[in-house]
Write a protein that holds these residues in place. Sequence first.
Motif, PDB file in Angstrom:
ATOM      1  N   VAL A  82      44.038  33.357  38.812  1.00 34.46           N
ATOM      2  CA  VAL A  82      43.056  34.414  38.536  1.00 34.46           C
ATOM      3  C   VAL A  82      42.294  34.098  37.260  1.00 34.46           C
ATOM      4  O   VAL A  82      41.059  34.246  37.191  1.00 34.46           O
ATOM      5  CB  VAL A  82      43.755  35.783  38.444  1.00 34.46           C
ATOM      6  CG1 VAL A  82      42.795  36.842  37.908  1.00 34.46           C
ATOM      7  CG2 VAL A  82      44.310  36.207  39.798  1.00 34.46           C
ATOM      8  N   ARG A  83      42.992  33.652  36.229  1.00 31.78           N
ATOM      9  CA  ARG A  83      42.349  33.316  34.962  1.00 31.78           C
ATOM     10  C   ARG A  83      41.363  32.155  35.135  1.00 31.78           C
ATOM     11  O   ARG A  83      40.264  32.177  34.577  1.00 31.78           O
ATOM     12  CB  ARG A  83      43.414  32.945  33.929  1.00 31.78           C
ATOM     13  CG  ARG A  83      42.881  32.736  32.517  1.00 31.78           C
ATOM     14  CD  ARG A  83      44.024  32.455  31.561  1.00 31.78           C
ATOM     15  NE  ARG A  83      44.999  33.555  31.578  1.00 31.78           N
ATOM     16  CZ  ARG A  83      46.187  33.489  31.006  1.00 31.78           C
ATOM     17  NH1 ARG A  83      46.577  32.385  30.397  1.00 31.78           N
ATOM     18  NH2 ARG A  83      47.004  34.533  31.045  1.00 31.78           N
TER      19      ARG A  83
ATOM     20  N   GLU B  76      39.814  31.293  37.960  1.00 28.53           N
ATOM     21  CA  GLU B  76      38.669  31.788  38.729  1.00 28.53           C
ATOM     22  C   GLU B  76      37.725  32.586  37.833  1.00 28.53           C
ATOM     23  O   GLU B  76      36.493  32.452  37.939  1.00 28.53           O
ATOM     24  CB  GLU B  76      39.153  32.657  39.893  1.00 28.53           C
ATOM     25  CG  GLU B  76      39.832  31.878  41.009  1.00 28.53           C
ATOM     26  CD  GLU B  76      40.347  32.762  42.118  1.00 28.53           C
ATOM     27  OE1 GLU B  76      40.297  32.343  43.286  1.00 28.53           O
ATOM     28  OE2 GLU B  76      40.815  33.891  41.806  1.00 28.53           O
ATOM     29  N   ARG B  77      38.290  33.405  36.955  1.00 22.36           N
ATOM     30  CA  ARG B  77      37.463  34.196  36.048  1.00 22.36           C
ATOM     31  C   ARG B  77      36.692  33.285  35.080  1.00 22.36           C
ATOM     32  O   ARG B  77      35.511  33.495  34.805  1.00 22.36           O
ATOM     33  CB  ARG B  77      38.346  35.160  35.270  1.00 22.36           C
ATOM     34  CG  ARG B  77      37.557  36.163  34.419  1.00 22.36           C
ATOM     35  CD  ARG B  77      38.478  37.066  33.629  1.00 22.36           C
ATOM     36  NE  ARG B  77      39.425  37.769  34.495  1.00 22.36           N
ATOM     37  CZ  ARG B  77      40.738  37.695  34.383  1.00 22.36           C
ATOM     38  NH1 ARG B  77      41.280  36.922  33.450  1.00 22.36           N
ATOM     39  NH2 ARG B  77      41.519  38.374  35.194  1.00 22.36           N
ATOM     40  N   GLU B  78      37.366  32.258  34.612  1.00 26.28           N
ATOM     41  CA  GLU B  78      36.732  31.340  33.668  1.00 26.28           C
ATOM     42  C   GLU B  78      35.607  30.541  34.328  1.00 26.28           C
ATOM     43  O   GLU B  78      34.566  30.296  33.712  1.00 26.28           O
ATOM     44  CB  GLU B  78      37.790  30.376  33.104  1.00 26.28           C
ATOM     45  CG  GLU B  78      37.312  29.524  31.948  1.00 26.28           C
ATOM     46  CD  GLU B  78      38.456  28.738  31.314  1.00 26.28           C
ATOM     47  OE1 GLU B  78      38.186  27.911  30.436  1.00 26.28           O
ATOM     48  OE2 GLU B  78      39.620  28.963  31.719  1.00 26.28           O
TER      49      GLU B  78
ATOM     50  N   GLY C 149      34.043  31.495  37.133  1.00 29.32           N
ATOM     51  CA  GLY C 149      33.074  32.401  37.732  1.00 29.32           C
ATOM     52  C   GLY C 149      32.925  32.240  39.233  1.00 29.32           C
ATOM     53  O   GLY C 149      31.897  32.627  39.806  1.00 29.32           O
TER      54      GLY C 149
ATOM     55  N   ARG D 283      35.287  32.161  43.188  1.00 32.12           N
ATOM     56  CA  ARG D 283      36.561  32.381  43.880  1.00 32.12           C
ATOM     57  C   ARG D 283      37.012  31.053  44.477  1.00 32.12           C
ATOM     58  O   ARG D 283      36.280  30.421  45.245  1.00 32.12           O
ATOM     59  CB  ARG D 283      36.398  33.432  44.980  1.00 32.12           C
ATOM     60  CG  ARG D 283      37.721  33.892  45.579  1.00 32.12           C
ATOM     61  CD  ARG D 283      37.517  35.116  46.447  1.00 32.12           C
ATOM     62  NE  ARG D 283      38.775  35.644  46.932  1.00 32.12           N
ATOM     63  CZ  ARG D 283      39.577  36.448  46.242  1.00 32.12           C
ATOM     64  NH1 ARG D 283      39.226  36.811  45.016  1.00 32.12           N
ATOM     65  NH2 ARG D 283      40.703  36.894  46.752  1.00 32.12           N
TER      66      ARG D 283
END
Length: 282
Positions: free
Chosen positions: A37-38, A40-42, A44, A46
């Motif tokens: 998740v981290r 993917e967030r970094e 931007g 999926r």
Amino acid sequence: MELRALHYFVTVSEELHFGRAAQRLGIVQPAVSQQIVRLERELGVRLLDRTSRRVRLTQAGERVLAAARQTLAAAARVRVVAGEPAAVLRIGVASCVTQRLGRAMGRLRDSERPAEPELIDLPVTARIEAVRNGELDLALIRGAVTSATARVVRAWSEPLHAVLAREHPAACKPAVSLHDLDPHGLRLPARDSDPPMHDAILALLPMAPPRPPAGNMLNVLFEVSRDPVGWTLMPAEQLAGSRSELVHHVPLDPSMTVDGHIVTSLATPEPCVASYVAAFTD
């Protein structure tokens, strides 16, 4: 961005299952999920589509997977080429130290680019994984090895011996043929204890063993010692110098051999690979 997150992502991508990935990494599943998740967030994007039934890569995940593997391999290469003379060379091995290993360690210390070998005892699958993520510089594996994410080079071959109970009729012979051994007496360890070695032995047998493999090699040797017609197969170098009141090992006639391989990162420089092979080759 941490290399650890990329390593976790590659492992999940190969397993397509968070539970199996966590087990392979030796950590709890929530830690794997948090890292993905981290990441993917970094980035931007999926990377994985996950439902209760399956996990699969997105198109972005496919692209990132290729780049992540290259990045991890490059990191492993940096560790190798950055070593000064007499740098530590981390070698993944089984628990048994053989004469070949002793000779190779001396050759590595005396080579043009001296290295101080550090032996790390790991199961086979963990050895290959440690090479891929840069925790080992090389691993030694007996038997057939295939890997799209590591380099595998044949370095030596060694004969197999039959290991028999002391009471076995062939225990006193100078050599024995597989055809003279009762197939029902054959015992093999479970495949997951050493998949490459297990597959190599099965490929040499004239017929599939009637008894299903079970346990590890210690269990097998104990079972062999209790059965007057029991036997198994082991590499001769693992048996050299060993003495037991319970089992006896005898060369095979005709001789059968198993290949030994060196496994390195795809990014390991060619001169380094050549020096490793030279150290372990007869």
